[in-house]
Design an enzyme around this catalytic site. Sequence first.
Site, mmCIF file in Angstrom:
data_model
loop_
_atom_site.group_PDB
_atom_site.id
_atom_site.type_symbol
_atom_site.label_atom_id
_atom_site.label_comp_id
_atom_site.label_asym_id
_atom_site.label_seq_id
_atom_site.Cartn_x
_atom_site.Cartn_y
_atom_site.Cartn_z
ATOM 1 N N GLU A 17 -23.933 -67.653 2.728
ATOM 2 C CA GLU A 17 -22.945 -67.635 1.636
ATOM 3 C C GLU A 17 -23.538 -66.756 0.552
ATOM 4 O OE1 GLU A 17 -20.013 -68.944 1.591
ATOM 5 O OE2 GLU A 17 -20.137 -70.186 3.388
ATOM 6 N N LEU A 18 -23.069 -65.527 0.445
ATOM 7 C CA LEU A 18 -23.725 -64.563 -0.438
ATOM 8 C C LEU A 18 -22.834 -64.198 -1.631
ATOM 9 C CD1 LEU A 18 -25.259 -62.407 2.447
ATOM 10 C CD2 LEU A 18 -26.197 -64.441 1.343
ATOM 11 N N GLU A 31 -22.802 -56.836 -7.881
ATOM 12 C CA GLU A 31 -22.529 -58.146 -8.474
ATOM 13 C C GLU A 31 -23.319 -58.254 -9.782
ATOM 14 O OE1 GLU A 31 -24.350 -61.574 -6.589
ATOM 15 O OE2 GLU A 31 -22.441 -62.620 -6.737
ATOM 16 N N CYS A 64 -20.443 -67.040 -7.650
ATOM 17 C CA CYS A 64 -20.296 -66.056 -6.567
ATOM 18 C C CYS A 64 -18.860 -65.549 -6.484
ATOM 19 C CB CYS A 64 -20.717 -66.677 -5.249
ATOM 20 S SG CYS A 64 -19.851 -68.201 -4.861
ATOM 21 N N LYS A 97 -34.275 -76.767 0.115
ATOM 22 C CA LYS A 97 -35.176 -75.980 -0.735
ATOM 23 C C LYS A 97 -34.369 -75.507 -1.931
ATOM 24 C CE LYS A 97 -36.925 -72.135 -2.030
ATOM 25 N NZ LYS A 97 -36.598 -71.914 -3.430
ATOM 26 N N ASN A 129 -27.030 -71.684 -9.470
ATOM 27 C CA ASN A 129 -25.856 -71.778 -10.348
ATOM 28 C C ASN A 129 -25.085 -73.088 -10.241
ATOM 29 O OD1 ASN A 129 -25.183 -70.678 -7.836
ATOM 30 N ND2 ASN A 129 -23.287 -69.828 -8.615
ATOM 31 N N GLY A 167 -27.093 -67.701 -1.528
ATOM 32 C CA GLY A 167 -27.885 -66.935 -2.487
ATOM 33 C C GLY A 167 -27.463 -65.479 -2.465
ATOM 34 N N GLY A 168 -28.379 -64.610 -2.855
ATOM 35 C CA GLY A 168 -28.062 -63.194 -2.978
ATOM 36 C C GLY A 168 -28.111 -62.464 -1.641
HETATM 37 P P1 NAP Z 1 -31.563 -65.709 -4.480
HETATM 38 O O1 NAP Z 1 -32.530 -65.039 -5.367
HETATM 39 O O2 NAP Z 1 -31.136 -65.019 -3.247
HETATM 40 O O3 NAP Z 1 -32.222 -67.128 -4.132
HETATM 41 C C1 NAP Z 1 -31.543 -68.091 -3.367
HETATM 42 C C2 NAP Z 1 -32.556 -69.060 -2.778
HETATM 43 O O4 NAP Z 1 -33.363 -68.391 -1.809
HETATM 44 C C3 NAP Z 1 -33.519 -69.626 -3.809
HETATM 45 O O5 NAP Z 1 -33.804 -70.974 -3.483
HETATM 46 C C4 NAP Z 1 -34.748 -68.751 -3.606
HETATM 47 O O6 NAP Z 1 -35.922 -69.345 -4.059
HETATM 48 C C5 NAP Z 1 -34.731 -68.605 -2.098
HETATM 49 N N1 NAP Z 1 -35.500 -67.475 -1.578
HETATM 50 C C6 NAP Z 1 -35.947 -66.392 -2.225
HETATM 51 N N2 NAP Z 1 -36.559 -65.540 -1.347
HETATM 52 C C7 NAP Z 1 -36.481 -66.112 -0.134
HETATM 53 C C8 NAP Z 1 -36.905 -65.722 1.175
HETATM 54 N N3 NAP Z 1 -37.523 -64.573 1.399
HETATM 55 N N4 NAP Z 1 -36.636 -66.551 2.205
HETATM 56 C C9 NAP Z 1 -35.988 -67.711 2.006
HETATM 57 N N5 NAP Z 1 -35.551 -68.137 0.792
HETATM 58 C C10 NAP Z 1 -35.796 -67.341 -0.268
HETATM 59 O O7 NAP Z 1 -30.234 -66.097 -5.242
HETATM 60 P P2 NAP Z 1 -30.089 -66.724 -6.702
HETATM 61 O O8 NAP Z 1 -30.435 -65.681 -7.700
HETATM 62 O O9 NAP Z 1 -30.777 -68.040 -6.753
HETATM 63 O O10 NAP Z 1 -28.509 -67.016 -6.744
HETATM 64 C C11 NAP Z 1 -27.572 -66.067 -7.112
HETATM 65 C C12 NAP Z 1 -26.907 -65.489 -5.885
HETATM 66 O O11 NAP Z 1 -26.341 -66.515 -5.090
HETATM 67 C C13 NAP Z 1 -25.748 -64.577 -6.253
HETATM 68 O O12 NAP Z 1 -25.779 -63.416 -5.460
HETATM 69 C C14 NAP Z 1 -24.526 -65.413 -5.925
HETATM 70 O O13 NAP Z 1 -23.378 -64.673 -5.646
HETATM 71 C C15 NAP Z 1 -25.011 -66.165 -4.728
HETATM 72 N N6 NAP Z 1 -24.177 -67.349 -4.517
HETATM 73 C C16 NAP Z 1 -23.337 -67.386 -3.453
HETATM 74 C C17 NAP Z 1 -22.484 -68.473 -3.280
HETATM 75 C C18 NAP Z 1 -21.533 -68.562 -2.114
HETATM 76 O O14 NAP Z 1 -21.132 -69.667 -1.780
HETATM 77 N N7 NAP Z 1 -21.133 -67.466 -1.494
HETATM 78 C C19 NAP Z 1 -22.524 -69.522 -4.201
HETATM 79 C C20 NAP Z 1 -23.387 -69.438 -5.275
HETATM 80 C C21 NAP Z 1 -24.220 -68.356 -5.425
HETATM 81 P P3 NAP Z 1 -36.439 -69.052 -5.566
HETATM 82 O O15 NAP Z 1 -35.389 -69.534 -6.496
HETATM 83 O O16 NAP Z 1 -37.674 -69.831 -5.662
HETATM 84 O O17 NAP Z 1 -36.638 -67.578 -5.658
#
Ligand code: NAP
Length: 486
Positions: free
Chosen positions: A248-249, A379, A282, A173, A150, A226-227
Amino acid sequence: MKPLQMKIGPEWRPGRKQFDTVDPYTGEPWASVPEGTKDDVNDAVAAARSAFDRGPWSDMLGKERAALMRRLADLIRENADELALSESRDNGKLLREMRAQMNSIPAWFDYFAGSADKIDGRVIDTGRRDYFGLTLREPVGVVAAILPWNSPLLLLTFKLAAALAAGCTIVAKPSEQAPVSILRLAELFDEAGFPAGVFNTVSGSDRRIGEWLVQHPDVDKVSFTGGETTGIAVARSAAEHLAPVSLELGGKSANIVFPDADVHAAVNGLIAGVFAAAGQTCIAGSRAFIHRSIYETVVDAVADRARSIVMGDPKDPQSEMGPICFSGQVAKIRNLVDEAILDGATVVAGGSDGGLGGLFYAPTVIADVRNDSRICREEVFGPVLAVLPFETEDEVVALSNDSRYGLAAGVWTSDVRRVMRMARSLRVGTVWVNGYRTLNYTMPFGGVKASGYGRENGMEGLSEFLRDKAIWIETSGDVRDPFIIG
Ligand code: NAP
């Protein structure tokens, strides 16, 4: 499309294969991105390890690291427009928002550059006459930085600026959905004159890239954004080799409007909280708690403004919301809204693609929901606001805190005593009072509960990349009893 490459040590490396990223507005592929392999991950970690353990970076003084960081900040400033356009094309967010983010990023590097030569240990009273005690604050080592789609560069910067100031090396990554700006940043590292291996990138559409990186025994720290589900998997893998993790989820943040609030400002804050970035943030204030005495007035005003939001080409300065990043995300939003409707919710605004088709989803306001329904617990990561009335302060604190998440909250009131009570009572990492969605490099950011742990930004963010070493110096010269600890 010129194929992009990964930066691994001194080398620019194409993927064994390339994959296309798709512009969510046009639906057209627009960039060719390397598909990394396990060997690429291993080589990137080896390059970061080598740059950390030996070579020019490991010998640099804080002020020398700072000089490189300031040069990088200047280069980001010079290239802000191009970086902003690539993020907007990757994730569909408004070009003007991405431009504002790119223009803010250099200040992060400048701020943390200022801290690079102020990383001081302490002289400590050891409680012994015969020992002098001090601490060194040392960089944690090789950092794996894993990013979502995002706000790729800004969220990387939260990690990177502090990690570089501390003296760490990094393997980044990016998300498969929005990798371009992070790959491009590596070119600016070269141009700034950073030694090879300090900043490395591995991209790919294979989820195992992140897994291989986190599992690598030479990674000393994992910094993940990420998530929640991925975050749990990351923490588990890192635990196999006891690498510390910061997470940071996601969030399900409450935006709370009291009857003594400036209603006009509050309505604007509710809109900013959940419809900016099409809710793909997020910190989205996705649950609005509105005092019953002003409930109808506020809901009507929010719904009116939601209906007037201009959706369109993210590059058009008139647009206020672009498309959603990818089709899976649109499906998730649609499912959650449809389920809420089946559950008895009333759609006050939106609830469809707004007639635009493609990956658009209209700003949506939903009333008559329960705080324990899925739309209020999960979310959505889209432009969907659930509105709920409340009557007392205790009640709204309980409702707000009744969530798995604890990233942020907004409070709208003119009563300063209430401000202090609410700030204490809300179980979140950030409370905004009479404002929303503001961040800065000086202020610690992070969550509690399922929103994660660890902090980014501020001196708290720097500490994530440092560890303390205790030094005991014997001063008496006496020979001690070897069989007694003391
Ligand atoms: P995501 O699906 O969890 O992916 C995040 C990152 O992790 C991506 O680079 C993903 O690669 C990678 N990944 C996937 N599976 C993995 C594994 N098993 N081991 C290590 N890395 C892995 O999240 P998203 O859909 O990209 O982002 C949305 C989420 O991020 C939302 O929940 C949002 O709230 C959260 N977020 C949090 C913050 C904060 O600061 N708290 C800020 C922004 C976003 P791929 O893309 O190749 O799958």
